[in-house]
Design an enzyme around this catalytic site. Structure first.
Site, short mmCIF file in Angstrom:
data_model
loop_
_atom_site.label_atom_id
_atom_site.label_comp_id
_atom_site.label_asym_id
_atom_site.label_seq_id
_atom_site.Cartn_x
_atom_site.Cartn_y
_atom_site.Cartn_z
N GLY A 11 -20.09 5.74 -20.96
CA GLY A 11 -20.66 5.77 -22.31
C GLY A 11 -21.90 6.64 -22.37
CB ALA A 12 -23.14 9.20 -20.19
CB SER A 13 -20.75 10.92 -25.29
OG SER A 13 -20.30 9.64 -25.63
CG ASN A 89 -24.51 2.64 -21.45
OD1 ASN A 89 -25.44 1.99 -21.93
ND2 ASN A 89 -23.88 3.59 -22.16
CB SER A 141 -26.53 -7.46 -24.95
OG SER A 141 -27.14 -7.74 -26.20
CE1 TYR A 154 -22.23 -5.65 -27.45
CE2 TYR A 154 -24.03 -7.19 -27.85
CZ TYR A 154 -23.59 -5.96 -27.41
OH TYR A 154 -24.49 -5.03 -26.94
CB ALA A 156 -17.94 -14.22 -24.96
CE LYS A 158 -22.75 -5.45 -23.82
NZ LYS A 158 -22.71 -4.29 -22.92
CB ILE A 187 -31.87 -0.05 -28.09
CG1 ILE A 187 -32.21 -1.12 -27.04
CG2 ILE A 187 -32.31 1.34 -27.64
CD1 ILE A 187 -33.69 -1.33 -26.75
P1 NAP Z 1 -23.47 3.68 -28.79
O1 NAP Z 1 -24.59 4.52 -29.29
O2 NAP Z 1 -22.49 3.11 -29.76
O3 NAP Z 1 -22.66 4.55 -27.68
C1 NAP Z 1 -21.56 3.96 -27.06
C2 NAP Z 1 -21.12 4.83 -25.91
O4 NAP Z 1 -20.05 4.16 -25.21
C3 NAP Z 1 -20.55 6.17 -26.33
O5 NAP Z 1 -20.87 7.10 -25.32
C4 NAP Z 1 -19.05 5.93 -26.39
O6 NAP Z 1 -18.27 7.12 -26.17
C5 NAP Z 1 -18.89 5.00 -25.20
N1 NAP Z 1 -17.71 4.12 -25.27
C6 NAP Z 1 -17.43 3.16 -26.17
N2 NAP Z 1 -16.27 2.55 -25.86
C7 NAP Z 1 -15.83 3.12 -24.71
C8 NAP Z 1 -14.69 2.94 -23.89
N3 NAP Z 1 -13.77 2.01 -24.17
N4 NAP Z 1 -14.54 3.73 -22.81
C9 NAP Z 1 -15.46 4.67 -22.50
N5 NAP Z 1 -16.57 4.89 -23.24
C10 NAP Z 1 -16.74 4.13 -24.33
O7 NAP Z 1 -24.02 2.43 -27.95
P2 NAP Z 1 -25.48 2.12 -27.37
O8 NAP Z 1 -26.27 1.46 -28.42
O9 NAP Z 1 -26.01 3.30 -26.67
O10 NAP Z 1 -25.10 0.97 -26.32
C11 NAP Z 1 -24.90 1.24 -24.95
C12 NAP Z 1 -24.75 -0.09 -24.21
O11 NAP Z 1 -25.92 -0.88 -24.43
C13 NAP Z 1 -23.57 -0.93 -24.69
O12 NAP Z 1 -22.99 -1.61 -23.60
C14 NAP Z 1 -24.22 -1.92 -25.62
O13 NAP Z 1 -23.48 -3.10 -25.74
C15 NAP Z 1 -25.55 -2.14 -24.92
N6 NAP Z 1 -26.59 -2.65 -25.80
C16 NAP Z 1 -27.04 -1.92 -26.86
C17 NAP Z 1 -28.03 -2.45 -27.67
C18 NAP Z 1 -28.59 -1.69 -28.85
O14 NAP Z 1 -29.42 -2.26 -29.57
N7 NAP Z 1 -28.22 -0.46 -29.09
C19 NAP Z 1 -28.56 -3.72 -27.41
C20 NAP Z 1 -28.07 -4.43 -26.33
C21 NAP Z 1 -27.09 -3.88 -25.52
P3 NAP Z 1 -17.89 8.12 -27.41
O15 NAP Z 1 -19.17 8.81 -27.82
O16 NAP Z 1 -16.91 9.08 -26.82
O17 NAP Z 1 -17.34 7.27 -28.50
#
Ligand code: NAP
Length: 246
Positions: A11-13, A89, A141, A154, A156, A158, A187
């Site tokens: 998920g590094a895009s 991630n 999370s 979600y 469950a 995490k 975030i």
């Molecule tokens: P985000 O901006 O929605 O980005 C999600 C990333 O995951 C994208 O790179 C996406 O790829 C990739 N992805 C999604 N489903 C995938 C799959 N099945 N296989 C491979 N790649 C996949 O999310 P984020 O906010 O950065 O969150 C990153 C992590 O932190 C997640 O695990 C999330 O649950 C956790 N988190 C986030 C927050 C927050 O407030 N943002 C809080 C707590 C935990 P594409 O770009 O190709 O779609």
């Protein structure tokens, strides 16, 4: 084989994963950027990483599919000959009230967040046994620590990531593989970007710091746990949340 450490970041895009990949590149790691569909964004992360003087490759894969995770690790082995650091991630949300939540909404989140983390660890650990650096950081999370209304699936997934982290930490401690989790709070990323203003205000007022965190705040914690300074730390959950989980 490069002297540099080789890291996989799923998920590094975008969002947190992008910030993690860039931080690890700054710290001198070659990086495999795993993404689901957003190729242009993944390539942008890779080019920023390469500007730091390391190698970066992009691999399109769905972490909820076991065969894709096998393919990822095989491709990274071909490119970098090893895996030193794995950051799980990639994650999604499908929020709904529990009594309205469909089987699909529940399964999609468990499959991506929890099973994806399991698949990637299962494929990487045998390779890591031969590495000098052996670090796994799983992104959980605050929702998995505290629970959250509307996020039964979600939370469950995490909380499951935390159990997976602790079990793997115990199972591979004798091999000196450090397995830890980071639990972000709220975030600023695409994941939280769709919240309406009222919901956002409500959430921010519940954060002791009274502000949302940045992807770089999480990347700093991940880089610490993936670095030499954390060689004696395993099985821990580091909350990076402006005080939410106190
Ligand atoms: P985000 O901006 O929605 O980005 C999600 C990333 O995951 C994208 O790179 C996406 O790829 C990739 N992805 C999604 N489903 C995938 C799959 N099945 N296989 C491979 N790649 C996949 O999310 P984020 O906010 O950065 O969150 C990153 C992590 O932190 C997640 O695990 C999330 O649950 C956790 N988190 C986030 C927050 C927050 O407030 N943002 C809080 C707590 C935990 P594409 O770009 O190709 O779609």
């Amino acid at each position: 084989m490069s002297e540099r450490n080789a890291a996989i970041v799923t998920g590094a895009s975008r969002g947190i994963g992008k910030a993690v990949a860039i931080k690890l590149a700054e710290n001198g790691c070659d990086v495999a950027i795993i993404y689901k569909g957003n190729e242009a964004a993944a390539e942008e992360t890779a080019s920023i990483c390469r500007e730091k003087g390391v190698d970066a490759i992009c691999i399109k894969a769905d972490v909820s599919v076991s065969a894709d995770c096998k393919m990822v690790v095989k491709s990274v082995k071909e490119a970098f000959s090893k895996v030193d650091i794995l950051v799980n991630n990639a994650g999604i949300t499908r929020d709904n009230l529990l009594i309205k939540m469909s089987d699909e909404e529940f399964d999609q989140v468990i499959n991506a967040n929890l099973k994806g983390t399991f698949y990637m660890m299962r494929e990487c650990i045998p390779m890591m046994l031969r590495s000098k650096v052996k670090k796994i950081v799983n992104i959980s999370s605050v929702s998995g620590v505290l629970g959250n209304p509307g996020q039964a699936n979600y939370s469950a997934s995490k909380a499951g990531v935390i159990g997976l982290t602790k079990s793997a930490a115990r199972e591979y401690a004798s091999k000196k593989i450090c397995v830890n989790a980071v639990a972000p709070g709220m975030i600023e990323t695409d994941m939280t970007g769709s919240m309406d203003e009222k919901a956002r205000e409500g959430v921010v007022s519940s954060i002791p710091f009274k502000e949302m965190g940045k992807a770089e705040d999480i990347a700093n914690a991940v880089a610490f746990l993936a670095g030499n300074g954390a060689d004696y730390i395993t099985g821990q959950v580091l909350c990076v949340d402006g005080g939410m989980a106190i």
